[in-house]
Design a protein around this motif. Structure first.
Motif, mmCIF file in Angstrom:
data_model
loop_
_atom_site.group_PDB
_atom_site.id
_atom_site.type_symbol
_atom_site.label_atom_id
_atom_site.label_comp_id
_atom_site.label_asym_id
_atom_site.label_seq_id
_atom_site.Cartn_x
_atom_site.Cartn_y
_atom_site.Cartn_z
ATOM 1 N N GLY A 11 -28.402 32.902 -1.121
ATOM 2 C CA GLY A 11 -29.658 33.166 -0.435
ATOM 3 C C GLY A 11 -30.208 34.532 -0.844
ATOM 4 N N ILE A 12 -31.234 34.964 -0.129
ATOM 5 C CA ILE A 12 -31.883 36.237 -0.469
ATOM 6 C C ILE A 12 -31.579 37.278 0.599
ATOM 7 C CG2 ILE A 12 -33.719 35.000 -1.694
ATOM 8 C CD1 ILE A 12 -35.612 35.795 0.631
ATOM 9 N N LYS A 13 -32.074 38.487 0.371
ATOM 10 C CA LYS A 13 -31.848 39.573 1.334
ATOM 11 C C LYS A 13 -32.355 39.156 2.721
ATOM 12 C CE LYS A 13 -31.860 43.350 -1.992
ATOM 13 N NZ LYS A 13 -30.408 43.480 -1.936
ATOM 14 N N ALA A 14 -31.599 39.555 3.735
ATOM 15 C CA ALA A 14 -31.871 39.237 5.145
ATOM 16 C C ALA A 14 -31.465 37.816 5.523
ATOM 17 C CB ALA A 14 -33.322 39.494 5.542
ATOM 18 N N SER A 15 -30.802 37.101 4.610
ATOM 19 C CA SER A 15 -30.230 35.793 4.980
ATOM 20 C C SER A 15 -29.016 36.047 5.867
ATOM 21 C CB SER A 15 -29.802 35.029 3.727
ATOM 22 O OG SER A 15 -28.760 35.737 3.076
ATOM 23 N N PHE A 16 -28.492 34.984 6.471
ATOM 24 C CA PHE A 16 -27.296 35.143 7.315
ATOM 25 C C PHE A 16 -26.104 35.613 6.484
ATOM 26 C CE2 PHE A 16 -29.736 32.447 10.274
ATOM 27 C CZ PHE A 16 -29.599 33.222 11.426
ATOM 28 N N HIS A 17 -26.064 35.237 5.206
ATOM 29 C CA HIS A 17 -24.975 35.724 4.350
ATOM 30 C C HIS A 17 -25.038 37.247 4.191
ATOM 31 C CE1 HIS A 17 -23.918 31.578 3.314
ATOM 32 N NE2 HIS A 17 -22.822 32.072 2.779
ATOM 33 N N GLU A 18 -26.241 37.797 4.055
ATOM 34 C CA GLU A 18 -26.328 39.261 3.951
ATOM 35 C C GLU A 18 -25.970 39.912 5.285
ATOM 36 O OE1 GLU A 18 -29.041 42.343 1.640
ATOM 37 O OE2 GLU A 18 -30.072 41.680 3.460
ATOM 38 N N VAL A 126 -43.012 20.824 11.784
ATOM 39 C CA VAL A 126 -41.804 21.480 11.277
ATOM 40 C C VAL A 126 -41.639 21.162 9.791
ATOM 41 C CG1 VAL A 126 -39.294 21.539 11.486
ATOM 42 C CG2 VAL A 126 -40.702 21.457 13.543
ATOM 43 N N ILE A 127 -41.456 22.191 8.972
ATOM 44 C CA ILE A 127 -41.326 22.032 7.513
ATOM 45 C C ILE A 127 -40.011 22.655 7.044
ATOM 46 C CG2 ILE A 127 -42.349 22.608 5.271
ATOM 47 C CD1 ILE A 127 -45.067 22.816 6.769
ATOM 48 N N GLU A 128 -39.234 21.870 6.298
ATOM 49 C CA GLU A 128 -37.943 22.371 5.799
ATOM 50 C C GLU A 128 -38.148 23.307 4.611
ATOM 51 O OE1 GLU A 128 -35.355 19.111 4.897
ATOM 52 O OE2 GLU A 128 -35.090 18.555 7.014
ATOM 53 N N GLY A 129 -37.365 24.373 4.598
ATOM 54 C CA GLY A 129 -37.393 25.327 3.480
ATOM 55 C C GLY A 129 -35.994 25.503 2.911
ATOM 56 N N SER A 130 -35.880 26.314 1.849
ATOM 57 C CA SER A 130 -34.604 26.459 1.156
ATOM 58 C C SER A 130 -33.662 27.430 1.853
ATOM 59 C CB SER A 130 -34.842 26.936 -0.279
ATOM 60 O OG SER A 130 -35.518 28.184 -0.250
ATOM 61 N N ASP A 131 -34.222 28.377 2.618
ATOM 62 C CA ASP A 131 -33.417 29.477 3.134
ATOM 63 C C ASP A 131 -34.175 30.125 4.287
ATOM 64 O OD1 ASP A 131 -31.173 31.523 2.560
ATOM 65 O OD2 ASP A 131 -32.960 32.767 2.501
ATOM 66 N N THR A 132 -33.486 30.528 5.322
ATOM 67 C CA THR A 132 -34.162 31.119 6.488
ATOM 68 C C THR A 132 -34.962 32.362 6.087
ATOM 69 O OG1 THR A 132 -32.112 32.314 7.004
ATOM 70 C CG2 THR A 132 -32.507 30.268 8.213
ATOM 71 N N ALA A 133 -34.309 33.264 5.354
ATOM 72 C CA ALA A 133 -34.979 34.517 4.970
ATOM 73 C C ALA A 133 -36.121 34.262 3.992
ATOM 74 C CB ALA A 133 -33.966 35.483 4.367
ATOM 75 N N ALA A 134 -35.948 33.282 3.077
ATOM 76 C CA ALA A 134 -37.002 32.965 2.099
ATOM 77 C C ALA A 134 -38.262 32.486 2.812
ATOM 78 C CB ALA A 134 -36.503 31.906 1.123
ATOM 79 N N CYS A 135 -38.098 31.764 3.914
ATOM 80 C CA CYS A 135 -39.261 31.293 4.688
ATOM 81 C C CYS A 135 -40.003 32.466 5.315
ATOM 82 C CB CYS A 135 -38.806 30.309 5.757
ATOM 83 S SG CYS A 135 -38.206 28.748 5.081
ATOM 84 N N ALA A 136 -39.247 33.458 5.796
ATOM 85 C CA ALA A 136 -39.867 34.668 6.364
ATOM 86 C C ALA A 136 -40.606 35.443 5.278
ATOM 87 C CB ALA A 136 -38.794 35.537 7.016
ATOM 88 N N LYS A 137 -39.988 35.559 4.117
ATOM 89 C CA LYS A 137 -40.589 36.290 2.982
ATOM 90 C C LYS A 137 -41.897 35.621 2.531
ATOM 91 C CE LYS A 137 -39.370 38.069 -1.623
ATOM 92 N NZ LYS A 137 -40.371 37.438 -2.471
ATOM 93 N N LYS A 138 -41.887 34.278 2.528
ATOM 94 C CA LYS A 138 -43.086 33.534 2.097
ATOM 95 C C LYS A 138 -44.272 33.822 3.015
ATOM 96 C CE LYS A 138 -44.733 28.893 0.957
ATOM 97 N NZ LYS A 138 -44.484 27.452 0.966
ATOM 98 N N LEU A 154 -32.901 40.485 11.192
ATOM 99 C CA LEU A 154 -32.867 41.232 9.927
ATOM 100 C C LEU A 154 -34.059 40.848 9.044
ATOM 101 C CD1 LEU A 154 -30.758 43.246 8.706
ATOM 102 C CD2 LEU A 154 -29.756 41.298 7.513
ATOM 103 N N ALA A 155 -34.384 39.550 9.017
ATOM 104 C CA ALA A 155 -35.512 39.056 8.210
ATOM 105 C C ALA A 155 -36.839 39.586 8.749
ATOM 106 C CB ALA A 155 -35.513 37.532 8.186
ATOM 107 N N ALA A 156 -36.969 39.619 10.068
ATOM 108 C CA ALA A 156 -38.202 40.146 10.679
ATOM 109 C C ALA A 156 -38.381 41.615 10.304
ATOM 110 C CB ALA A 156 -38.147 39.977 12.194
ATOM 111 N N GLU A 157 -37.272 42.342 10.365
ATOM 112 C CA GLU A 157 -37.281 43.780 10.044
ATOM 113 C C GLU A 157 -37.645 44.012 8.571
ATOM 114 O OE1 GLU A 157 -33.599 46.821 9.527
ATOM 115 O OE2 GLU A 157 -33.447 45.489 11.250
ATOM 116 N N LEU A 158 -37.012 43.268 7.665
ATOM 117 C CA LEU A 158 -37.206 43.477 6.225
ATOM 118 C C LEU A 158 -38.593 43.050 5.756
ATOM 119 C CD1 LEU A 158 -35.887 44.342 3.524
ATOM 120 C CD2 LEU A 158 -35.130 41.983 3.246
#
Length: 277
Positions: A11-18, A126-138, A154-158
């Motif tokens: 995933g990308i920065k601010a994902s649950f993995h990060e 509701v629309i499916e995306g690839s990653d929680t953080a990627a949806c916020a970034k978009k 974290l995603a909201a902050e970033l």
């Protein structure tokens, strides 16, 4: 942990993995963004990362079975674990009000974990995306004023988004367990009280029971057992077992005895238990 430790994440920065990587290593790390779990493994194998952090089970969705196979096939060492509470928030661009929302986007599993919330708002698509953080970034990148993302704080902050509704997940006790992987087992930990092992047993009555009883007799507590079919072999399985103990000598004795009744026995990692959510 040395400054600038490189940790591969799916995933990308601010994902649950990060977020999980920050919880385990602290914030002073360099996260290597990867599109897939396989890519995280390749990053570690090629020396582009020092560690991989990999989700292995979720309290609602269950085990991520392909990840067990990746760890075994790449022969990485499990050197730690971290549990992360999965808290899902509804976020949008600053100034967007709830009544402006037409679309909600996130990873399919995150969306499934918020079905109760959306049941009350059938007008939101509701629309499916690839990653929680990627949806916020978009939302930030495309300045979408009619769309919300479901992601962590974290995603909201970033990505500079406002949290409209906090904790919209249906189950407030949802957590994911992540394993910390390294390419070798060189690092000696001061306190070892948990292990992840993998083995096969013969296809006859009592074969698995015999092995499990050995651990019981030595007071080694099995916290998880997961079976996976051996590819292309009928009635053959890999067993992945997590175990904890208080007496290292009894654990060592159990391992020595279990070796006699198993094949392809592999200690995937010995590490310190870390199950605080």
């Amino acid at each position: 942990m040395k400054k600038g430790t490189r940790v591969a994440i799916q995933g990308i920065k601010a994902s649950f993995h990060e977020e999980a990587a920050f919880k385990f290593f602290g914030r002073d790390i360099q996260t290597i963004e990867c599109n897939s779990f396989k890519q995280t493994c390749e990053s570690l194998e090629k020396g582009n990362a020092d560690f991989v952090i990999m989700a292995i089970e979720n309290s609602i969705a269950g085990s991520l079975l392909p990840n067990y196979t990746l760890i075994r096939e790449y022969n990485f060492a499990v050197v730690g674990e971290v549990y992360l509470a999965i808290q899902l928030n509804l976020m949008a661009l600053p100034g967007v009000k709830f009544e402006d929302i037409k679309f909600a986007t996130s990873h399919p599993i995150a969306l499934r974990q918020c079905v109760d919330f959306f049941y009350d708002y059938p007008n939101i698509q509701v629309i499916e995306g690839s990653d929680t953080a990627a949806c916020a970034k978009k939302i930030r990148d495309e300045q979408l004023t009619d769309t919300v993302a479901i992601a962590n704080s974290l995603a909201a902050e970033l990505y500079g988004l406002n949290i409209i509704e906090r904790r919209i997940e249906s189950n407030k006790k949802n957590y994911t367990r992540f394993l910390i992987l390294k390419s070798d087992k060189t690092e000696e930990l001061t306190e070892i009280n948990k292990a992840s092992i993998c083995f096969q047993v013969g296809n006859h009555v009592g074969a698995l029971s015999k092995v499990l009883n050995i651990f019981a007799e030595q007071q080694v507590n099995l916290t998880k057992i997961q079976s996976m079919p051996v590819l292309g072999r009928r009635n053959e399985y890999y067993f992945y077992v997590d175990m904890e103990w208080k007496d290292m000598e009894k654990y060592d004795k159990a391992i020595r005895q279990a070796l006699k009744y198993t094949v392809n026995f592999n200690i995937m990692g010995e590490y310190q238990k870390n199950d605080k959510v």
